[in-house]
Scaffold this active site. Structure first.
Site, PDB file in Angstrom:
ATOM      1  N   GLU A 198      75.570  31.132  38.579  1.00  0.00           N
ATOM      2  CA  GLU A 198      74.656  31.906  37.832  1.00  0.00           C
ATOM      3  C   GLU A 198      74.344  31.469  35.975  1.00  0.00           C
ATOM      4  O   GLU A 198      75.246  31.147  35.458  1.00  0.00           O
ATOM      5  CB  GLU A 198      75.583  33.051  37.716  1.00  0.00           C
ATOM      6  CG  GLU A 198      74.388  34.289  37.550  1.00  0.00           C
ATOM      7  CD  GLU A 198      73.162  34.915  38.134  1.00  0.00           C
ATOM      8  OE1 GLU A 198      72.108  34.614  36.936  1.00  0.00           O
ATOM      9  OE2 GLU A 198      73.018  34.225  39.344  1.00  0.00           O
ATOM     10  N   CYS A 241      69.871  24.058  41.691  1.00  0.00           N
ATOM     11  CA  CYS A 241      69.315  25.437  41.283  1.00  0.00           C
ATOM     12  C   CYS A 241      70.108  26.055  39.663  1.00  0.00           C
ATOM     13  O   CYS A 241      69.268  25.380  39.212  1.00  0.00           O
ATOM     14  CB  CYS A 241      70.586  26.449  42.492  1.00  0.00           C
ATOM     15  SG  CYS A 241      69.255  27.359  42.334  1.00  0.00           S
ATOM     16  N   ARG A 258      63.428  31.340  36.893  1.00  0.00           N
ATOM     17  CA  ARG A 258      64.621  32.032  37.823  1.00  0.00           C
ATOM     18  C   ARG A 258      63.971  32.702  38.981  1.00  0.00           C
ATOM     19  O   ARG A 258      62.876  33.358  38.637  1.00  0.00           O
ATOM     20  CB  ARG A 258      65.564  32.842  36.727  1.00  0.00           C
ATOM     21  CG  ARG A 258      65.814  31.257  35.900  1.00  0.00           C
ATOM     22  CD  ARG A 258      67.374  31.968  34.445  1.00  0.00           C
ATOM     23  NE  ARG A 258      68.482  32.733  36.227  1.00  0.00           N
ATOM     24  CZ  ARG A 258      69.182  33.722  35.053  1.00  0.00           C
ATOM     25  NH1 ARG A 258      68.748  33.901  33.724  1.00  0.00           N
ATOM     26  NH2 ARG A 258      69.623  34.238  35.408  1.00  0.00           N
ATOM     27  N   HIS A 280      70.158  23.574  47.317  1.00  0.00           N
ATOM     28  CA  HIS A 280      71.876  23.292  47.593  1.00  0.00           C
ATOM     29  C   HIS A 280      71.707  22.544  47.498  1.00  0.00           C
ATOM     30  O   HIS A 280      72.399  21.880  49.552  1.00  0.00           O
ATOM     31  CB  HIS A 280      72.333  24.345  47.488  1.00  0.00           C
ATOM     32  CG  HIS A 280      72.652  25.084  46.389  1.00  0.00           C
ATOM     33  ND1 HIS A 280      73.317  25.064  45.584  1.00  0.00           N
ATOM     34  CD2 HIS A 280      71.780  25.774  46.364  1.00  0.00           C
ATOM     35  CE1 HIS A 280      73.217  26.755  45.057  1.00  0.00           C
ATOM     36  NE2 HIS A 280      71.566  27.189  45.606  1.00  0.00           N
ATOM     37  N   GLU A 295      74.056  20.028  48.311  1.00  0.00           N
ATOM     38  CA  GLU A 295      75.892  20.151  48.848  1.00  0.00           C
ATOM     39  C   GLU A 295      76.627  20.903  49.901  1.00  0.00           C
ATOM     40  O   GLU A 295      77.164  21.414  50.278  1.00  0.00           O
ATOM     41  CB  GLU A 295      76.720  20.854  47.481  1.00  0.00           C
ATOM     42  CG  GLU A 295      76.609  22.041  46.857  1.00  0.00           C
ATOM     43  CD  GLU A 295      75.002  22.092  46.154  1.00  0.00           C
ATOM     44  OE1 GLU A 295      74.271  21.568  46.333  1.00  0.00           O
ATOM     45  OE2 GLU A 295      74.898  23.124  45.699  1.00  0.00           O
TER      46      GLU A 295
HETATM   47  N1  GLN Z   1      69.444  32.933  40.556  1.00  0.00           N
HETATM   48  C1  GLN Z   1      70.472  31.818  39.843  1.00  0.00           C
HETATM   49  C2  GLN Z   1      70.192  31.303  37.851  1.00  0.00           C
HETATM   50  O1  GLN Z   1      68.710  32.082  38.299  1.00  0.00           O
HETATM   51  C3  GLN Z   1      70.947  30.014  39.950  1.00  0.00           C
HETATM   52  C4  GLN Z   1      70.926  31.004  41.826  1.00  0.00           C
HETATM   53  C5  GLN Z   1      71.854  29.368  42.381  1.00  0.00           C
HETATM   54  O2  GLN Z   1      72.290  28.593  41.886  1.00  0.00           O
HETATM   55  N2  GLN Z   1      71.962  29.351  43.534  1.00  0.00           N
HETATM   56  O3  GLN Z   1      70.866  31.368  37.199  1.00  0.00           O
END
Ligand code: GLN
Length: 196
Positions: free
Chosen positions: A47, A77, A104, A174, A176
Site C-alpha cells: 500500500e 506496483c 492508482r 507483481h 515476484e
Molecule cells: N493499490 C496499491 C496502492 O495504490 C498498490 C497495490 C499493490 O502494490 N499491489 O498503493
C-alpha cells in the site's frame, strides 16, 4: 553484488525468495543507514500510502531519493507508484525518480485483481515463447504518461506495465508472485552493469 529490499510493508518476502532463486542473498532494508552498502534496491508491492508514511517516519524518504540519483531501484506496483514523478487518484507525494505519471487503483473496484498475459516488447519479446509472460495484477495502477527517457518494455491492454530508464525499472504487476524470473534477472543485470 548487494541488493536490498525495502521491508517496511508489503510483499517484500516474495521478492526475497525470487532473488534467492537467482542466488542473490538480499538484505531487508528498514533503516536509512542500510542503504550505504547497497548496489540496488527493490521497492515491493503493498500500500503506497502506508509505505510512504513509514518511509517518512524512518527518515527513508530523503535517503531513498538520494540513493535513487545514483543507484538502480526496481519498483513493483506500490513500488512503481513511489518511483513516479506524478501520482493521481488521489494525488500523493512520491520519490519522483522516474519520468512517469501513474494512476492508482486504475482498473476500478470490480476488476481489482487478475492474472493476465503481458506482452513483451523488444528487447524482451524474444525471451519468451509468444512474446508473453504472466502478469499478476493486484489493485494495480496504470502508467498514464511516460517521458522521453523512459522505455516501455511490456504492455497490457495497450498500457505500459513494465518501463525502464537508465537507472530504474518499474512494473505495475507483481513478477515476484509468478514463477518466471525474467524480470528479476533483468534487474540484476541492470545492477551488475552499473556496479561492475
Ligand atoms: N493499490 C496499491 C496502492 O495504490 C498498490 C497495490 C499493490 O502494490 N499491489 O498503493
Amino acid at each position: 553484488m548487494k541488493i536490498g529490499i525495502l521491508a517496511l510493508q508489503g510483499d517484500f518476502e516474495a521478492h526475497w525468495k525470487a532473488l534467492r532463486e537467482l542466488d542473490v542473498d538480499a538484505i531487508l532494508v528498514r533503516h536509512a543507514w542500510q542503504l550505504g552498502e547497497l548496489d540496488g534496491l527493490i521497492i515491493p508491492g503493498g500500500e503506497s500510502t502506508t509505505m510512504l508514511k513509514l518511509m517518512m517516519s524512518e527518515g527513508l524518504f530523503e535517503a531513498l531519493r538520494e540513493f535513487g540519483q545514483r543507484k538502480p531501484i526496481f519498483g513493483t506496483c506500490a513500488g512503481a507508484i513511489l518511483l513516479a514523478r506524478r501520482v493521481t487518484n488521489p494525488e500523493q507525494e512520491s520519490l519522483g525518480l522516474m519520468d512517469i505519471e501513474i494512476e492508482r487503483n486504475a482498473y476500478g473496484r470490480q476488476i481489482d485483481s487478475r492474472v493476465a498475459p503481458v506482452r513483451l516488447l523488444p528487447p524482451l519479446s524474444d525471451e519468451r515463447e509468444g512474446g508473453q509472460i504472466e502478469g499478476v495484477f493486484i489493485r494495480a495502477p496504470i502508467i498514464r504518461r511516460v517521458g522521453p527517457t523512459v522505455r516501455v518494455l511490456a504492455t497490457y491492454a495497450g498500457d505500459p506495465v513494465l518501463v525502464e530508464d537508465s537507472l530504474h525499472l518499474a512494473a505495475t504487476f507483481h513478477p515476484e508472485l509468478s514463477r518466471d524470473r525474467l524480470i528479476h534477472r533483468q534487474f540484476i543485470q541492470k545492477v551488475g552493469g552499473l556496479s561492475g
